[in-house]
Design a protein around this motif. Sequence first.
Motif, PDB file in Angstrom:
ATOM      1  N   ARG A 111       0.639  -1.129  -0.411  1.00 33.38           N
ATOM      2  CA  ARG A 111       0.107   0.302   0.191  1.00 33.38           C
ATOM      3  C   ARG A 111       1.111   1.814   0.215  1.00 33.38           C
ATOM      4  N   ALA A 112       1.641   1.450   0.570  1.00 34.65           N
ATOM      5  CA  ALA A 112       2.382   2.440   0.768  1.00 34.65           C
ATOM      6  C   ALA A 112       2.998   2.679  -0.205  1.00 34.65           C
ATOM      7  N   ALA A 113       3.833   1.134  -0.900  1.00 31.89           N
ATOM      8  CA  ALA A 113       4.623   1.155  -2.299  1.00 31.89           C
ATOM      9  C   ALA A 113       3.562   2.120  -3.301  1.00 31.89           C
ATOM     10  N   LEU A 114       2.487   1.679  -3.299  1.00 32.79           N
ATOM     11  CA  LEU A 114       1.760   2.440  -4.304  1.00 32.79           C
ATOM     12  C   LEU A 114       1.710   4.126  -4.873  1.00 32.79           C
ATOM     13  N   LYS A 115       0.876   4.191  -3.577  1.00 36.36           N
ATOM     14  CA  LYS A 115       0.516   5.272  -3.164  1.00 36.36           C
ATOM     15  C   LYS A 115       2.219   6.586  -3.233  1.00 36.36           C
ATOM     16  N   ALA A 116       3.068   5.489  -3.031  1.00 35.80           N
ATOM     17  CA  ALA A 116       4.538   6.879  -3.271  1.00 35.80           C
ATOM     18  C   ALA A 116       4.864   6.315  -4.729  1.00 35.80           C
ATOM     19  N   ASP A 117       4.034   5.415  -5.552  1.00 39.59           N
ATOM     20  CA  ASP A 117       3.803   5.900  -6.538  1.00 39.59           C
ATOM     21  C   ASP A 117       5.874   4.729  -6.977  1.00 39.59           C
ATOM     22  N   GLN A 118       5.802   3.600  -6.498  1.00 35.08           N
ATOM     23  CA  GLN A 118       6.571   2.839  -6.592  1.00 35.08           C
ATOM     24  C   GLN A 118       6.219   1.682  -6.778  1.00 35.08           C
ATOM     25  N   VAL A 119       5.166   1.256  -7.235  1.00 35.83           N
ATOM     26  CA  VAL A 119       4.690   0.217  -7.524  1.00 35.83           C
ATOM     27  C   VAL A 119       3.342   0.719  -8.626  1.00 35.83           C
ATOM     28  N   ASP A 120       3.438  -0.441  -9.771  1.00 36.21           N
ATOM     29  CA  ASP A 120       2.145   0.060 -10.269  1.00 36.21           C
ATOM     30  C   ASP A 120       1.346  -0.571 -10.103  1.00 36.21           C
ATOM     31  N   LEU A 121       1.328  -2.002  -9.593  1.00 38.23           N
ATOM     32  CA  LEU A 121      -0.246  -3.193  -9.621  1.00 38.23           C
ATOM     33  C   LEU A 121       0.616  -3.825  -8.037  1.00 38.23           C
ATOM     34  N   ALA A 122      -0.006  -4.022  -7.467  1.00 32.77           N
ATOM     35  CA  ALA A 122       0.149  -5.101  -6.297  1.00 32.77           C
ATOM     36  C   ALA A 122      -0.720  -6.155  -6.474  1.00 32.77           C
ATOM     37  N   ILE A 123       0.095  -7.729  -6.392  1.00 33.37           N
ATOM     38  CA  ILE A 123      -0.907  -8.191  -6.338  1.00 33.37           C
ATOM     39  C   ILE A 123      -0.542  -9.297  -4.028  1.00 33.37           C
ATOM     40  N   CYS A 124      -2.075  -9.252  -4.072  1.00 36.36           N
ATOM     41  CA  CYS A 124      -1.864  -9.302  -2.519  1.00 36.36           C
ATOM     42  C   CYS A 124      -3.085  -9.717  -1.867  1.00 36.36           C
ATOM     43  N   PRO A 125      -2.904 -10.857   0.101  1.00 36.57           N
ATOM     44  CA  PRO A 125      -4.096 -10.615   0.187  1.00 36.57           C
ATOM     45  C   PRO A 125      -4.828  -9.956   0.766  1.00 36.57           C
ATOM     46  N   GLU A 154      -8.039   0.764  -5.920  1.00 31.45           N
ATOM     47  CA  GLU A 154      -9.267   0.243  -6.046  1.00 31.45           C
ATOM     48  C   GLU A 154      -8.833  -1.512  -5.888  1.00 31.45           C
ATOM     49  N   PHE A 155      -9.121  -2.375  -5.602  1.00 31.90           N
ATOM     50  CA  PHE A 155      -8.755  -3.638  -5.188  1.00 31.90           C
ATOM     51  C   PHE A 155      -9.899  -4.315  -6.487  1.00 31.90           C
ATOM     52  N   GLN A 156      -9.501  -5.630  -7.128  1.00 29.33           N
ATOM     53  CA  GLN A 156      -9.973  -6.500  -7.931  1.00 29.33           C
ATOM     54  C   GLN A 156      -9.878  -8.018  -7.245  1.00 29.33           C
ATOM     55  N   GLN A 157     -10.701  -8.707  -6.699  1.00 31.84           N
ATOM     56  CA  GLN A 157     -10.487  -9.580  -6.421  1.00 31.84           C
ATOM     57  C   GLN A 157     -10.137 -10.988  -7.226  1.00 31.84           C
ATOM     58  N   ILE A 158      -9.052 -11.976  -6.744  1.00 33.84           N
ATOM     59  CA  ILE A 158      -8.936 -13.587  -8.590  1.00 33.84           C
ATOM     60  C   ILE A 158      -9.341 -14.572  -7.840  1.00 33.84           C
ATOM     61  N   LEU A 159      -8.770 -14.359  -6.406  1.00 34.22           N
ATOM     62  CA  LEU A 159      -9.188 -16.068  -5.952  1.00 34.22           C
ATOM     63  C   LEU A 159      -9.275 -15.772  -4.403  1.00 34.22           C
ATOM     64  N   PRO A 168      -9.739 -17.727   6.068  1.00 35.07           N
ATOM     65  CA  PRO A 168      -9.798 -16.290   6.323  1.00 35.07           C
ATOM     66  C   PRO A 168     -10.165 -15.712   5.551  1.00 35.07           C
ATOM     67  N   GLU A 169     -11.438 -14.564   6.010  1.00 35.68           N
ATOM     68  CA  GLU A 169     -11.664 -13.635   5.656  1.00 35.68           C
ATOM     69  C   GLU A 169     -11.263 -12.490   4.804  1.00 35.68           C
ATOM     70  N   ARG A 170     -10.294 -13.313   3.792  1.00 37.97           N
ATOM     71  CA  ARG A 170      -9.307 -12.338   2.764  1.00 37.97           C
ATOM     72  C   ARG A 170      -9.526 -13.875   1.745  1.00 37.97           C
ATOM     73  N   ALA A 171      -8.790 -12.192   0.594  1.00 40.65           N
ATOM     74  CA  ALA A 171      -9.460 -12.304  -0.574  1.00 40.65           C
ATOM     75  C   ALA A 171      -7.731 -12.606  -1.575  1.00 40.65           C
ATOM     76  N   LEU A 172      -7.296 -13.449  -2.366  1.00 39.70           N
ATOM     77  CA  LEU A 172      -6.204 -12.835  -3.608  1.00 39.70           C
ATOM     78  C   LEU A 172      -6.709 -12.091  -3.998  1.00 39.70           C
ATOM     79  N   GLY A 173      -5.962 -10.725  -4.560  1.00 37.08           N
ATOM     80  CA  GLY A 173      -6.495  -9.887  -5.735  1.00 37.08           C
ATOM     81  C   GLY A 173      -5.856  -8.279  -5.985  1.00 37.08           C
ATOM     82  N   LEU A 174      -6.166  -8.180  -7.352  1.00 32.02           N
ATOM     83  CA  LEU A 174      -5.077  -6.718  -7.820  1.00 32.02           C
ATOM     84  C   LEU A 174      -4.802  -5.577  -7.048  1.00 32.02           C
ATOM     85  N   LEU A 175      -4.528  -5.001  -6.597  1.00 33.10           N
ATOM     86  CA  LEU A 175      -4.704  -3.538  -5.993  1.00 33.10           C
ATOM     87  C   LEU A 175      -3.725  -2.640  -6.478  1.00 33.10           C
ATOM     88  N   LYS A 176      -5.018  -1.098  -7.127  1.00 34.16           N
ATOM     89  CA  LYS A 176      -3.799  -0.216  -7.523  1.00 34.16           C
ATOM     90  C   LYS A 176      -4.371   0.812  -7.357  1.00 34.16           C
TER      91      LYS A 176
END
Length: 309
Positions: A128-142, A153-158, A262-270
């Motif tokens: 999250r910090a890397a996205l806000k600092a423009d160090q990454v374009d896309l994160a893939i995480c639960p 923005e978060f898009q669930q993939i699994l 777990p009450e979480r999902a893997l997805g794309l964060l940007k």
Amino acid sequence: MIQLAAVVKTGGVTEGAALLGLAQPAVSRTLSMLEKRLGEPLFIKGRRPLQPTPLGRALADHGQVMLAASRKATDTIESFRVGKGGTVRVGGTPFFMDALIAGMIAEFQNLHPNVRVDQSYGYFSDLRAALKADQVDLAICPIDILDEGSGLEFQQILPGRNVIACRVTHPLLMKHRPQPSDLLNYPWIAPPPGSPLLADLRSMLLSFGATEIRIRYTGGSLMGAVNYMKGTDALTILPHSVVFALRKDKSITALPVAVPHPERALGLLKRADAPRMPAVDHFARHIRSGFENLKHLIKRHEQSVVWGV
């Protein structure tokens, strides 16, 4: 000088203009203006096809370099516009990146060989910090939940699914239906610090009635944990999709024991306000498509290995 290079290359003003997609009178005017500005002729008079003077040849060589650079820049712009060029900076949680995403990156680059992918590791707070600092374009995480007003923005993939992993020759696999209490007789591998799996492990073992957790090995990478498991009877908790991805190695598997999901999902964060980057958009679609194709296989594997149906 680009126009001069085209005329020298083709041997005529008409031909040079056609090469550049320009009108012949416009190129003639350009060359005439250049000769006046220099005070020197660019071509030897009376020669057909046109032959440059030494000065004309020298300037044409510079023009040829400029023409090549101009065309390369045009190709770069076009590749960027259609998503076939550029750089994708992607960060993600280590186990998922190593087991699943690295292979998808290879598939993506086989389709888009001119796109560079810069990969980094991190958990949700770091990403999250890397996205806000423009160090990454896309994160893939639960993630569990995305705060309102986060700017992301978060898009669930699994959906989140955990299993208890062990080596394929583990003694518990000989039992028809291992009970949670049986698992407490074996040592455990702890996920890396900061991983949400660590909290899942503690919560799961407490629900099994453990008064203390016998941690034998901690802090390793995915391959480190797998190689350790292959040589011991230690157990660990892993996302089911990771165990699924390693199934062909036939070194680890999942115990047929149901554990809380777990009450979480893997997805794309940007970032919600991120500028449009076609290569990143193509990459995100490739990852979503890859998981869409895997969902049914992963579910079938879970039913077969964990539930035995």
